[in-house]
Design a protein around this motif. Sequence first.
Motif, PDB file in Angstrom:
ATOM      1  N   LEU A  92      43.894  54.071  33.894  1.00 57.38           N
ATOM      2  CA  LEU A  92      42.941  53.854  32.568  1.00 57.38           C
ATOM      3  C   LEU A  92      41.763  55.030  32.983  1.00 57.38           C
ATOM      4  O   LEU A  92      41.980  55.890  33.696  1.00 57.38           O
ATOM      5  N   ALA A  93      40.487  54.745  32.247  1.00 60.23           N
ATOM      6  CA  ALA A  93      39.473  55.769  32.385  1.00 60.23           C
ATOM      7  C   ALA A  93      39.025  55.463  33.795  1.00 60.23           C
ATOM      8  O   ALA A  93      38.797  54.412  34.098  1.00 60.23           O
ATOM      9  N   GLU A  94      38.337  56.587  34.217  1.00 61.41           N
ATOM     10  CA  GLU A  94      37.630  56.711  35.536  1.00 61.41           C
ATOM     11  C   GLU A  94      36.377  55.729  35.514  1.00 61.41           C
ATOM     12  O   GLU A  94      35.573  56.046  34.696  1.00 61.41           O
ATOM     13  N   ALA A  95      36.311  55.227  36.758  1.00 63.34           N
ATOM     14  CA  ALA A  95      35.086  54.520  37.107  1.00 63.34           C
ATOM     15  C   ALA A  95      34.538  53.657  35.823  1.00 63.34           C
ATOM     16  O   ALA A  95      33.351  53.736  35.364  1.00 63.34           O
ATOM     17  N   THR A  96      35.372  52.919  35.255  1.00 63.46           N
ATOM     18  CA  THR A  96      35.209  51.982  34.022  1.00 63.46           C
ATOM     19  C   THR A  96      35.249  50.722  34.320  1.00 63.46           C
ATOM     20  O   THR A  96      36.287  50.232  34.917  1.00 63.46           O
ATOM     21  N   GLU A  97      34.461  49.730  33.704  1.00 61.99           N
ATOM     22  CA  GLU A  97      34.736  48.224  33.740  1.00 61.99           C
ATOM     23  C   GLU A  97      35.590  47.763  32.816  1.00 61.99           C
ATOM     24  O   GLU A  97      35.651  48.039  31.737  1.00 61.99           O
ATOM     25  N   TYR A  98      36.791  46.866  33.184  1.00 66.45           N
ATOM     26  CA  TYR A  98      37.537  46.157  32.283  1.00 66.45           C
ATOM     27  C   TYR A  98      37.667  44.831  32.696  1.00 66.45           C
ATOM     28  O   TYR A  98      37.486  44.390  33.531  1.00 66.45           O
ATOM     29  N   GLU A  99      37.630  43.915  31.226  1.00 65.09           N
ATOM     30  CA  GLU A  99      37.870  42.690  31.397  1.00 65.09           C
ATOM     31  C   GLU A  99      39.296  42.366  31.613  1.00 65.09           C
ATOM     32  O   GLU A  99      40.166  42.910  30.593  1.00 65.09           O
ATOM     33  N   ILE A 100      39.885  41.640  32.416  1.00 66.03           N
ATOM     34  CA  ILE A 100      41.293  41.411  32.624  1.00 66.03           C
ATOM     35  C   ILE A 100      41.612  39.748  32.286  1.00 66.03           C
ATOM     36  O   ILE A 100      40.900  38.754  32.317  1.00 66.03           O
ATOM     37  N   SER A 101      42.545  39.711  31.430  1.00 66.84           N
ATOM     38  CA  SER A 101      42.850  38.449  30.973  1.00 66.84           C
ATOM     39  C   SER A 101      44.551  38.136  31.441  1.00 66.84           C
ATOM     40  O   SER A 101      45.279  39.194  31.081  1.00 66.84           O
ATOM     41  N   ILE A 102      44.886  37.144  32.061  1.00 67.00           N
ATOM     42  CA  ILE A 102      46.328  36.734  32.274  1.00 67.00           C
ATOM     43  C   ILE A 102      46.478  35.519  31.615  1.00 67.00           C
ATOM     44  O   ILE A 102      46.074  34.517  31.908  1.00 67.00           O
ATOM     45  N   ASN A 103      47.615  35.522  30.811  1.00 66.62           N
ATOM     46  CA  ASN A 103      48.114  34.365  29.848  1.00 66.62           C
ATOM     47  C   ASN A 103      46.780  33.420  29.126  1.00 66.62           C
ATOM     48  O   ASN A 103      46.654  32.682  29.039  1.00 66.62           O
ATOM     49  N   GLY A 104      45.934  34.528  28.539  1.00 67.32           N
ATOM     50  CA  GLY A 104      44.968  34.177  27.886  1.00 67.32           C
ATOM     51  C   GLY A 104      43.611  33.456  28.541  1.00 67.32           C
ATOM     52  O   GLY A 104      42.665  33.082  27.980  1.00 67.32           O
ATOM     53  N   ASN A 105      43.732  33.685  29.823  1.00 72.46           N
ATOM     54  CA  ASN A 105      42.866  33.352  31.027  1.00 72.46           C
ATOM     55  C   ASN A 105      41.966  34.299  31.486  1.00 72.46           C
ATOM     56  O   ASN A 105      42.803  35.219  31.853  1.00 72.46           O
ATOM     57  N   SER A 106      40.864  34.373  31.532  1.00 70.21           N
ATOM     58  CA  SER A 106      39.837  35.297  32.131  1.00 70.21           C
ATOM     59  C   SER A 106      40.248  35.466  33.465  1.00 70.21           C
ATOM     60  O   SER A 106      40.290  34.457  34.437  1.00 70.21           O
ATOM     61  N   ALA A 107      40.518  36.731  34.409  1.00 70.55           N
ATOM     62  CA  ALA A 107      40.711  36.822  35.584  1.00 70.55           C
ATOM     63  C   ALA A 107      39.461  37.801  36.059  1.00 70.55           C
ATOM     64  O   ALA A 107      39.733  38.256  37.113  1.00 70.55           O
ATOM     65  N   GLY A 108      38.438  37.650  35.338  1.00 71.06           N
ATOM     66  CA  GLY A 108      37.277  38.380  35.818  1.00 71.06           C
ATOM     67  C   GLY A 108      37.124  39.769  35.184  1.00 71.06           C
ATOM     68  O   GLY A 108      38.043  40.308  34.509  1.00 71.06           O
ATOM     69  N   THR A 109      36.475  40.790  35.716  1.00 69.70           N
ATOM     70  CA  THR A 109      35.999  41.905  35.567  1.00 69.70           C
ATOM     71  C   THR A 109      36.485  42.908  36.729  1.00 69.70           C
ATOM     72  O   THR A 109      36.301  42.509  37.746  1.00 69.70           O
ATOM     73  N   MET A 110      37.062  43.971  36.442  1.00 65.29           N
ATOM     74  CA  MET A 110      37.345  45.035  37.627  1.00 65.29           C
ATOM     75  C   MET A 110      36.861  46.323  37.305  1.00 65.29           C
ATOM     76  O   MET A 110      36.995  46.754  35.913  1.00 65.29           O
ATOM     77  N   LYS A 111      36.527  47.298  38.157  1.00 63.35           N
ATOM     78  CA  LYS A 111      36.128  48.398  37.716  1.00 63.35           C
ATOM     79  C   LYS A 111      37.202  49.487  38.517  1.00 63.35           C
ATOM     80  O   LYS A 111      37.670  49.412  39.647  1.00 63.35           O
ATOM     81  N   THR A 112      37.456  50.479  37.393  1.00 62.70           N
ATOM     82  CA  THR A 112      38.576  51.402  37.944  1.00 62.70           C
ATOM     83  C   THR A 112      37.892  52.306  39.164  1.00 62.70           C
ATOM     84  O   THR A 112      36.836  52.670  39.278  1.00 62.70           O
TER      85      THR A 112
END
Length: 137
Positions: A92-112
């Motif tokens: 994905l894009a460098e040093a960027t925050e992403y919201e992660i969703s698994i089966n419609g449930n939030s799995a939080g945010t992660m930064k690349t």
Amino acid sequence: MAAISELIRTEQDGTLSFGDYTKDSKSKLDNYDFNGDKYKVKTFKEITKLERNGLFVYESVPGTAVMNFKQDENSVEFTVEGPEDAQITLELAEATEYEISINGNSAGTMKTNLGGKLSLSVELGDVEDVVIKVERR
């Protein structure tokens, strides 16, 4: 379970499906034309990897089958299945925050990281498939 027997294919909705975790030995398909880009898939029970124009896009350990993969500059969405839990890495894009969703449930945010890689673990062993959505914040 629905491994992609042709290794990679274009779906009617304009998305990509790829990967066959049922194979005992490495299989690959190169120069698959999709939306003006050249894709390469390598897959078997231990790993599934997708590249676009020679650049990393997706990898899972162990191998998986990915259905309806679509990606744009702000998000990636796909359904994944496999015989056991998998570690998935996306480019994905460098040093960027992403919201992660698994089966419609939030799995939080992660930064690349500085290379733009984002890794997540998915529990697959007891379910048919899992819908993953990654959106730029």
